[in-house]
Design an enzyme around this catalytic site. Structure first.
Site, PDB file in Angstrom:
ATOM      1  N   ASP A  45      15.615  -4.221  12.033  1.00  0.00           N
ATOM      2  CA  ASP A  45      16.495  -3.336  11.241  1.00  0.00           C
ATOM      3  C   ASP A  45      16.042  -1.883  11.429  1.00  0.00           C
ATOM      4  OD1 ASP A  45      18.469  -2.518   9.489  1.00  0.00           O
ATOM      5  OD2 ASP A  45      17.437  -3.174   7.676  1.00  0.00           O
ATOM      6  N   GLU A  94       0.863  -1.184   0.000  1.00  0.00           N
ATOM      7  CA  GLU A  94       0.000   0.000   0.000  1.00  0.00           C
ATOM      8  C   GLU A  94       0.906   1.243   0.000  1.00  0.00           C
ATOM      9  OE1 GLU A  94      -2.268   1.586   3.720  1.00  0.00           O
ATOM     10  OE2 GLU A  94      -1.094  -0.084   4.499  1.00  0.00           O
ATOM     11  N   TRP A  95       0.498   2.276  -0.679  1.00  0.00           N
ATOM     12  CA  TRP A  95       1.252   3.546  -0.671  1.00  0.00           C
ATOM     13  C   TRP A  95       0.794   4.371   0.515  1.00  0.00           C
ATOM     14  CZ3 TRP A  95       5.305   5.931  -2.912  1.00  0.00           C
ATOM     15  CH2 TRP A  95       5.423   7.315  -2.705  1.00  0.00           C
TER      16      TRP A  95
HETATM   17  P1  ADP Z   1      14.717  -0.573   0.439  1.00  0.00           P
HETATM   18  O1  ADP Z   1      14.153  -1.944   0.750  1.00  0.00           O
HETATM   19  O2  ADP Z   1      15.237  -0.502  -0.968  1.00  0.00           O
HETATM   20  O3  ADP Z   1      15.701  -0.091   1.463  1.00  0.00           O
HETATM   21  P2  ADP Z   1      12.510   0.904   1.647  1.00  0.00           P
HETATM   22  O4  ADP Z   1      11.439  -0.100   1.899  1.00  0.00           O
HETATM   23  O5  ADP Z   1      13.345   1.301   2.815  1.00  0.00           O
HETATM   24  O6  ADP Z   1      13.466   0.425   0.433  1.00  0.00           O
HETATM   25  O7  ADP Z   1      11.826   2.189   0.999  1.00  0.00           O
HETATM   26  C1  ADP Z   1      12.568   3.298   0.528  1.00  0.00           C
HETATM   27  C2  ADP Z   1      11.894   4.616   0.898  1.00  0.00           C
HETATM   28  O8  ADP Z   1      10.622   4.708   0.267  1.00  0.00           O
HETATM   29  C3  ADP Z   1      11.595   4.720   2.403  1.00  0.00           C
HETATM   30  O9  ADP Z   1      12.658   5.283   3.104  1.00  0.00           O
HETATM   31  C4  ADP Z   1      10.363   5.609   2.425  1.00  0.00           C
HETATM   32  O10 ADP Z   1      10.713   6.977   2.386  1.00  0.00           O
HETATM   33  C5  ADP Z   1       9.651   5.287   1.137  1.00  0.00           C
HETATM   34  N1  ADP Z   1       8.572   4.277   1.383  1.00  0.00           N
HETATM   35  C6  ADP Z   1       8.747   2.991   1.789  1.00  0.00           C
HETATM   36  N2  ADP Z   1       7.567   2.348   1.856  1.00  0.00           N
HETATM   37  C7  ADP Z   1       6.615   3.233   1.478  1.00  0.00           C
HETATM   38  C8  ADP Z   1       5.179   3.150   1.333  1.00  0.00           C
HETATM   39  N3  ADP Z   1       4.525   2.013   1.579  1.00  0.00           N
HETATM   40  N4  ADP Z   1       4.529   4.257   0.933  1.00  0.00           N
HETATM   41  C9  ADP Z   1       5.208   5.391   0.650  1.00  0.00           C
HETATM   42  N5  ADP Z   1       6.547   5.533   0.759  1.00  0.00           N
HETATM   43  C10 ADP Z   1       7.253   4.468   1.178  1.00  0.00           C
END
Ligand code: ADP
Length: 291
Positions: A196, A94-95
């Site tokens: 983490d 979900e966003w």
């Molecule tokens: P990675 O697994 O590549 O480290 P992340 O899951 O940490 O990626 O996501 C990268 C960035 O995207 C996060 O730091 C956050 O700012 C943004 N983000 C992550 N999940 C969501 C989400 N569900 N909706 C909106 N933004 C998100």
């Protein structure tokens, strides 16, 4: 089928009605994967993409997010699905539009993390599946004794990887022998942990609701999460106040913190090399000096 066609179908199945991607944007900030926001006229989703061999990593992320969500303690993004297509793997979440934290919302995050830590598992420490920490495999076989688990599957495993990467740590073996004794008096209890929890994985919705992202879920000593929040500069004080009010940390946490964070520094050495070797060596010596 192209990966976007596959993702679009999977969202359609989850929604029970057709979904057509109208817009796709790159999202920065991730350390491991390519991240995108995709949307139609009504809905938005967050998609991460990597090579096909990483599908188990995405599966473990989705299963971990579901377990955290089921604990009904702190918000995490809802996973819609994962899979492989066209030589790549993906996860769909979900966003959630993110906003800023303030002292009240950081306090709430501390309290809600403590609530998540209240979820225990009767098999003790580990999880029903292995996952990854960054890009490194993380093994989670169920183990009754926390000291044994942390020595063998956390520090021991990373030391073995380090050796393969040419990292030789003085007194690594001596440390492994001492870990069960170092943790014996602590009586750690089993807690669902994020695994983490650095600042990049803690966020807030635009309404100020705390949210944690991108976990390396398992059942462990809850102090591993608090220790990691302190590793790269620390979270705001309100977070620790909220946590301590909900569930005070046990005596001796400050000593255990270095041991728990050694896991992440060894992992950083294994992922990035460089100066993390000397930092890990200093930590090993510090821990042994206290025994
Ligand atoms: P990675 O697994 O590549 O480290 P992340 O899951 O940490 O990626 O996501 C990268 C960035 O995207 C996060 O730091 C956050 O700012 C943004 N983000 C992550 N999940 C969501 C989400 N569900 N909706 C909106 N933004 C998100």
């Amino acid at each position: 089928m192209s990966i976007w066609a596959e993702i679009q179908n999977q969202i359609g199945q989850a929604l029970g009605k057709e979904f057509v991607i109208r817009d796709r944007r790159s999202v920065g900030g991730g350390s491991i994967n390519q991240a995108y926001q995709i949307s139609d006229e009504h809905q938005q989703y967050f998609v991460k993409i990597n090579q096909a061999s990483k599908v188990a990593m995405f599966e473990a992320e989705a299963v971990g997010l579901r377990e955290m969500r089921d604990s009904q303690s702190i918000r995490v993004p809802q996973p819609l699905g994962w899979g492989t297509a066209d030589g790549q793997s993906y996860i769909i979440l979900e966003w959630i539009p993110l906003g800023q934290g303030n002292s009240q919302t950081w306090f709430a995050m501390g309290q809600q993390l403590a609530a998540m830590h209240r979820q225990a598992h009767d098999r003790g420490f580990g999880w029903h599946q292995n996952n990854t920490i960054g890009d490194t495999p993380q093994r989670n076989p169920w183990t009754e004794d926390w000291g044994e688990f942390f020595a063998e599957h956390r520090i021991g495993y990373q030391l073995q990887l380090a050796q393969r990467h040419g990292g030789q740590f003085r007194q690594g073996e001596a440390l492994l022998d001492k870990i069960p004794a170092l943790l014996a008096h602590h009586r750690a209890t089993s807690s669902l942990v994020h695994g983490d929890l650095w600042s990049g994985n803690a966020a807030f919705t635009q309404a100020g609701e705390p949210i944690i992202l991108d976990p390396a879920t398992y059942y462990g000593d809850r102090e591993v999460d608090i220790a990691m929040t302190e590793l790269f500069g620390g979270f705001p004080q309100a977070f620790y106040q909220g946590y301590q009010e909900a569930w005070p940390l046990a005596e001796g946490y400050q000593q255990r913190k270095t041991l728990y964070n050694l896991y992440h520094i060894l992992n950083h050495f294994n992922l990035f090399g460089g100066g993390y070797a000397s930092q890990a060596q200093r930590m090993i010596e510090q821990i042994l000096a206290r025994v």
